[in-house]
Design a protein around this motif. Structure first.
Motif, PDB file in Angstrom:
ATOM      1  N   ARG A 129       0.417  -1.100   0.327  1.00  0.00           N
ATOM      2  CA  ARG A 129       0.124   0.107  -0.062  1.00  0.00           C
ATOM      3  C   ARG A 129       0.644   1.784  -0.002  1.00  0.00           C
ATOM      4  O   ARG A 129       2.249   1.001   0.526  1.00  0.00           O
ATOM      5  CB  ARG A 129      -0.869   0.184   1.118  1.00  0.00           C
ATOM      6  N   THR A 179      -0.231  -7.273 -14.502  1.00  0.00           N
ATOM      7  CA  THR A 179      -1.205  -6.514 -15.644  1.00  0.00           C
ATOM      8  C   THR A 179      -1.900  -6.091 -16.033  1.00  0.00           C
ATOM      9  O   THR A 179      -2.919  -5.489 -16.396  1.00  0.00           O
ATOM     10  CB  THR A 179      -0.925  -4.682 -14.448  1.00  0.00           C
ATOM     11  N   GLN A 183      -5.731  -6.072 -14.363  1.00  0.00           N
ATOM     12  CA  GLN A 183      -4.795  -5.051 -13.448  1.00  0.00           C
ATOM     13  C   GLN A 183      -5.500  -5.245 -11.533  1.00  0.00           C
ATOM     14  O   GLN A 183      -4.424  -4.394 -10.727  1.00  0.00           O
ATOM     15  CB  GLN A 183      -5.656  -3.673 -13.778  1.00  0.00           C
ATOM     16  N   SER A 184      -6.364  -5.370 -11.541  1.00  0.00           N
ATOM     17  CA  SER A 184      -6.795  -5.557 -10.144  1.00  0.00           C
ATOM     18  C   SER A 184      -6.287  -5.955  -9.086  1.00  0.00           C
ATOM     19  O   SER A 184      -6.129  -7.062  -8.142  1.00  0.00           O
ATOM     20  CB  SER A 184      -8.676  -5.623  -9.443  1.00  0.00           C
ATOM     21  N   THR A 187      -2.913  -5.168  -6.869  1.00  0.00           N
ATOM     22  CA  THR A 187      -3.860  -3.780  -6.750  1.00  0.00           C
ATOM     23  C   THR A 187      -3.571  -3.852  -4.789  1.00  0.00           C
ATOM     24  O   THR A 187      -4.831  -5.375  -4.782  1.00  0.00           O
ATOM     25  CB  THR A 187      -4.075  -2.969  -7.355  1.00  0.00           C
TER      26      THR A 187
END
Length: 187
Positions: A129, A179, A183-184, A187
């Motif tokens: 994060r 990604t 893409q998720s 993340t």
């Protein structure tokens, strides 16, 4: 020209390798020893599963694949292809090299330690994060581990630079491949 560059690297390596003492020999032996860092790896796994949590298995697999690819590129491709002697095996300077803990394999270009630690640092940075500010200290750790390879007499500076680049590029290739697919996931 090539001989001038090679001589300059010998000089650079020998200067960096010359800063030794019994105390620092012990410290750098443990810095370069792979098993020393198991507590760090366990903490990172804990952090991924307990703090980050989202897509933890995918993120852990991403880190492992990044490090594995970096190691494979350096150990499986670069070292056999370039066949560049480690300083402690190089007939031109082997008698001048201060070796701590043994010399290792015959070839050293590019450094797997550098590739693996930089791949690990970048992979964790990419998945953690934004508020995880300490993640950048992993790059200082990667630099320390890389320097320890010069200190113990088993790598030239360009071995480390090439290894770091191989580790970073391997991680970016895996990251962008994943990604592009989804893409998720990371993340």
């Amino acid at each position: 020209m090539i001989e001038t560059i090679r001589y300059a690297e010998y000089e650079w390596f020998l200067w960096l390798n010359s800063f030794h003492s019994p105390f620092w020999d012990t410290v750098m032996y443990w810095v370069t020893y792979r098993l020393t860092w198991i507590p760090l790896y366990i903490y990172i796994i804990y952090y991924i599963f307990v703090v980050i949590r989202k897509n933890a298995w995918y993120k852990l697999i991403f880190v492992l694949i990044s490090v594995g690819l970096a190691d494979r590129v350096t150990s499986g491709l670069m070292k056999p292809y370039f066949q560049r002697f480690r300083p402690c095996h190089d007939p031109a300077i082997e008698n001048l090299v201060h070796v701590v803990g043994g010399c290792g394999g015959q070839y050293g270009f590019a450094s797997s330690h550098a590739a693996n630690t930089f791949a690990f640092a970048l992979a964790f940075t990419l998945i953690s994060r934004r508020q995880t500010k300490w993640k950048y200290f992993l790059f200082l750790w990667a630099i320390l581990v890389s320097y320890s390879r010069i200190y113990v007499g088993v790598h030239y500076p360009t071995d480390l630079m090439a290894g770091a680049i191989a580790g970073l590029l391997s991680t970016y290739v895996i990251y962008f491949s994943i990604t592009q697919f989804n893409q998720s996931l990371l993340t």
